[in-house]
Write an enzyme that holds these catalytic residues in place. Structure first.
Site, PDB file in Angstrom:
ATOM      1  N   ARG A 103       0.823  -1.209   0.000  1.00 29.92           N
ATOM      2  CA  ARG A 103       0.000   0.000   0.000  1.00 29.92           C
ATOM      3  C   ARG A 103       0.852   1.252   0.000  1.00 29.92           C
ATOM      4  NH1 ARG A 103      -3.628   1.979   4.957  1.00 29.92           N
ATOM      5  NH2 ARG A 103      -1.719   3.090   5.407  1.00 29.92           N
ATOM      6  N   CYS A 105       0.066   5.527   0.788  1.00 26.27           N
ATOM      7  CA  CYS A 105      -0.923   6.487   1.274  1.00 26.27           C
ATOM      8  C   CYS A 105      -0.359   7.884   1.046  1.00 26.27           C
ATOM      9  CB  CYS A 105      -1.231   6.261   2.747  1.00 26.27           C
ATOM     10  SG  CYS A 105      -2.502   7.376   3.379  1.00 26.27           S
TER      11      CYS A 105
END
Length: 125
Positions: A103, A105
């Protein structure tokens, strides 16, 4: 070969893009914001409610492609306030098993429709 994936159980695109594209064993889901698919409006309730709606929208798109969250290998999360990082983590984390995806962000200045969070994913069968 490319295949457009679409479902009425997730918000319709608000621009010239598909909800998702399936290419080989990969599924590329366009960024989803916390829009209720029935009303076309952002859900009330702030970052937690919007993040939950985002994930529910992604769940419906994954389902339309014959996939589920266990197939997700990468997510990209965009938030308008980095202070919401922990809430987004907690809410998104409820959708993944003990093997969460890779991931990124990123905090951004603004998102479409005034959304607080947007998530895009890549899944693989």
């Amino acid at each position: 070969m490319r295949e457009v994936i679409k479902t009425n159980k997730a918000p319709q695109p608000i621009g010239p893009y598909s909800q998702a594209m399936k290419v080989g064993g990969f599924l590329f889901v366009s960024g989803q914001i916390g829009i209720n698919p029935q009303t076309g409006e952002l859900v009330p309730g702030g970052i937690e409610a919007q993040t939950k709606q985002v994930m529910e929208n992604i769940k419906q798109i994954l389902s339309a492609a014959g996939m589920e969250f266990d197939h997700v290998v990468k997510t990209t999360v965009f938030i308008t306030n980095i202070d919401d990082f922990a809430t987004v983590n907690r809410t998104c984390g409820q959708y993944f098993s003990e093997l969460p995806p890779a991931r990124s962000c990123v905090a951004v200045a603004i998102l479409p429709k005034g959304a607080l969070v947007e998530v895009e994913i890549i899944a693989c069968r």
